[in-house]
Motif scaffolding. Structure first.
Motif, PDB file in Angstrom:
ATOM      1  N   HIS A  50       0.898  -1.202  -0.022  1.00 15.46           N
ATOM      2  CA  HIS A  50       0.048  -0.033   0.032  1.00 15.46           C
ATOM      3  C   HIS A  50       1.067   1.375   0.077  1.00 15.46           C
ATOM      4  O   HIS A  50       0.668   2.264   0.887  1.00 15.46           O
ATOM      5  N   LEU A  51       1.777   1.363  -0.896  1.00 19.49           N
ATOM      6  CA  LEU A  51       2.626   2.451  -1.156  1.00 19.49           C
ATOM      7  C   LEU A  51       2.510   3.110  -2.545  1.00 19.49           C
ATOM      8  O   LEU A  51       2.169   2.467  -3.340  1.00 19.49           O
ATOM      9  N   THR A  52       2.857   4.470  -2.576  1.00 17.91           N
ATOM     10  CA  THR A  52       2.665   5.026  -3.586  1.00 17.91           C
ATOM     11  C   THR A  52       4.062   5.930  -3.889  1.00 17.91           C
ATOM     12  O   THR A  52       4.620   5.913  -2.711  1.00 17.91           O
ATOM     13  N   PRO A  53       4.524   6.392  -4.909  1.00 16.99           N
ATOM     14  CA  PRO A  53       3.986   5.966  -6.235  1.00 16.99           C
ATOM     15  C   PRO A  53       3.765   4.395  -6.537  1.00 16.99           C
ATOM     16  O   PRO A  53       4.657   3.555  -6.379  1.00 16.99           O
ATOM     17  N   MET A  54       2.758   4.035  -7.391  1.00 16.75           N
ATOM     18  CA  MET A  54       2.657   2.741  -7.917  1.00 16.75           C
ATOM     19  C   MET A  54       2.437   2.918  -9.395  1.00 16.75           C
ATOM     20  O   MET A  54       1.624   3.604  -9.739  1.00 16.75           O
ATOM     21  N   LEU A  55       3.290   2.262 -10.156  1.00 16.70           N
ATOM     22  CA  LEU A  55       3.208   2.213 -11.638  1.00 16.70           C
ATOM     23  C   LEU A  55       2.574   1.014 -12.145  1.00 16.70           C
ATOM     24  O   LEU A  55       2.734   0.043 -11.632  1.00 16.70           O
ATOM     25  N   GLU A  56       1.569   1.504 -13.114  1.00 12.70           N
ATOM     26  CA  GLU A  56       0.979  -0.017 -13.828  1.00 12.70           C
ATOM     27  C   GLU A  56       1.342  -0.014 -15.195  1.00 12.70           C
ATOM     28  O   GLU A  56       1.028   1.173 -15.884  1.00 12.70           O
ATOM     29  N   GLU A  57       1.984  -1.168 -15.657  1.00 15.98           N
ATOM     30  CA  GLU A  57       2.510  -0.735 -17.006  1.00 15.98           C
ATOM     31  C   GLU A  57       2.528  -2.437 -17.301  1.00 15.98           C
ATOM     32  O   GLU A  57       3.106  -3.084 -16.814  1.00 15.98           O
ATOM     33  N   ALA A  58       2.193  -2.453 -18.872  1.00 14.30           N
ATOM     34  CA  ALA A  58       2.202  -3.686 -19.385  1.00 14.30           C
ATOM     35  C   ALA A  58       3.603  -4.829 -19.484  1.00 14.30           C
ATOM     36  O   ALA A  58       3.264  -5.783 -19.343  1.00 14.30           O
ATOM     37  N   GLY A  59       4.766  -4.080 -19.340  1.00 16.46           N
ATOM     38  CA  GLY A  59       5.886  -4.859 -19.314  1.00 16.46           C
ATOM     39  C   GLY A  59       6.255  -5.369 -18.006  1.00 16.46           C
ATOM     40  O   GLY A  59       7.203  -6.210 -17.879  1.00 16.46           O
ATOM     41  N   LEU A  60       5.739  -5.005 -17.025  1.00 14.37           N
ATOM     42  CA  LEU A  60       6.189  -5.597 -15.536  1.00 14.37           C
ATOM     43  C   LEU A  60       5.557  -6.873 -15.264  1.00 14.37           C
ATOM     44  O   LEU A  60       4.221  -7.173 -15.795  1.00 14.37           O
ATOM     45  N   PRO A  61       6.577  -7.701 -14.743  1.00 14.88           N
ATOM     46  CA  PRO A  61       6.076  -9.190 -14.692  1.00 14.88           C
ATOM     47  C   PRO A  61       4.762  -9.299 -14.056  1.00 14.88           C
ATOM     48  O   PRO A  61       3.932 -10.231 -14.134  1.00 14.88           O
ATOM     49  N   ARG A  62       4.494  -8.344 -12.544  1.00 16.18           N
ATOM     50  CA  ARG A  62       3.191  -8.502 -11.983  1.00 16.18           C
ATOM     51  C   ARG A  62       2.282  -7.324 -12.446  1.00 16.18           C
ATOM     52  O   ARG A  62       1.279  -7.371 -11.813  1.00 16.18           O
ATOM     53  N   GLY A  63       2.546  -6.481 -13.414  1.00 14.89           N
ATOM     54  CA  GLY A  63       1.759  -5.392 -13.952  1.00 14.89           C
ATOM     55  C   GLY A  63       1.939  -4.242 -12.971  1.00 14.89           C
ATOM     56  O   GLY A  63       1.119  -3.147 -13.342  1.00 14.89           O
ATOM     57  N   SER A  64       2.533  -4.180 -11.919  1.00 18.25           N
ATOM     58  CA  SER A  64       2.632  -3.116 -10.938  1.00 18.25           C
ATOM     59  C   SER A  64       4.068  -2.825 -10.408  1.00 18.25           C
ATOM     60  O   SER A  64       4.772  -4.038 -10.253  1.00 18.25           O
ATOM     61  N   LEU A  65       4.477  -1.928 -10.130  1.00 21.50           N
ATOM     62  CA  LEU A  65       5.692  -1.406  -9.338  1.00 21.50           C
ATOM     63  C   LEU A  65       5.588  -0.334  -8.770  1.00 21.50           C
ATOM     64  O   LEU A  65       4.812   0.616  -8.899  1.00 21.50           O
ATOM     65  N   TRP A  66       6.028  -0.618  -7.294  1.00 23.45           N
ATOM     66  CA  TRP A  66       6.276   0.745  -6.321  1.00 23.45           C
ATOM     67  C   TRP A  66       7.882   0.890  -6.120  1.00 23.45           C
ATOM     68  O   TRP A  66       8.422   0.109  -6.478  1.00 23.45           O
TER      69      TRP A  66
END
Length: 230
Positions: A50-66
């Motif tokens: 539950h941290l920000t910033p959180m990126l959602e992007e198609a190339g990420l293995p889980r679809g998200s990255l913080w």
């Protein structure tokens, strides 16, 4: 839908550096303000920390990255943004070291010095989180503020070392992280050394609206809380 979705909290400097970065880099992005929503099931499914910033992007293995530094480094690698995060091992190491030093040493001091003024929750185990009396908490806050000068000198003497930016002739992602972090110190009217004021002004002048537009959210929040503690 944009290629990059940033889930953000507008008053946060941790979020600010990535918001500056996507604008300066000219990336396709959209921002979603998740204030008050980071502990909801839909958000936690993507970001259990539950941290920000959180990126959602198609190339990420889980679809998200913080984590802001990880997001900026990933997007630089993804899009070949050498000017912000060079592939040269030595220059990359300089930026990595500057960011890790910020995360591990500078930011904890900034948080202890400013969070009580900003009305942000402090971290468990810290004096500010405890049941200590207000005088003890203020003493701890001042100790953190007093410790900042030595840490800032490290950036001047080692990471900048006579260069205009940590990134060299232009700002790198380590510069964005540092400049954004220093914005919070305005909340306590921190007496910046002249070099730091010049450095911050240089970054904003270089990046223009890419910096000043998202920085206005942080500055507006800082201005709104300062009178309450005057």
């Amino acid at each position: 839908m944009a290629a990059n979705t940033l889930n953000i909290l507008q008053p946060s400097v941790n979020n600010l550096c990535v918001r500056i970065f996507v604008r300066a880099a000219g990336l396709d992005f959209e921002e979603v303000n998740v204030w008050g929503k980071t502990t909801e099931p839909e958000f936690l499914a993507k970001d259990p920390a539950h941290l920000t910033p959180m990126l959602e992007e198609a190339g990420l293995p889980r679809g998200s990255l913080w984590e802001s530094c990880a997001i900026m480094a990933y997007l630089c690698n993804r899009h070949g943004l050498e000017r912000f995060y060079p592939s040269d091992p030595g220059e990359r190491a300089r930026q990595d070291s500057a960011m890790f030093y910020l995360i591990g040493t500078l930011y904890p001091l900034v948080a202890r010095a400013t969070y009580p003024v900003l009305h942000f929750p402090q971290y468990p185990g810290e004096v500010g989180w405890s049941d200590a009396d207000p005088e003890t908490k203020e003493q701890a806050r001042r100790h953190a503020e007093d410790a900042l000068a030595e840490v800032l000198d490290v950036y001047r003497d080692f990471f900048l070392d006579g260069r205009p930016f940590i990134g060299g002739d232009g700002p790198g992602i380590a510069d964005l992280r540092l400049a954004a972090t220093l914005e919070f110190l305005r909340a306590i009217d921190y007496a910046f050394p002249a070099w730091a004021e010049e450095y911050m002004a240089r970054i904003e002048e270089t990046l223009g609206e890419a910096y000043s537009e998202p920085a206005a959210d942080v500055r507006g929040y800082v201005a709104s809380v300062k009178p309450a503690v005057a």
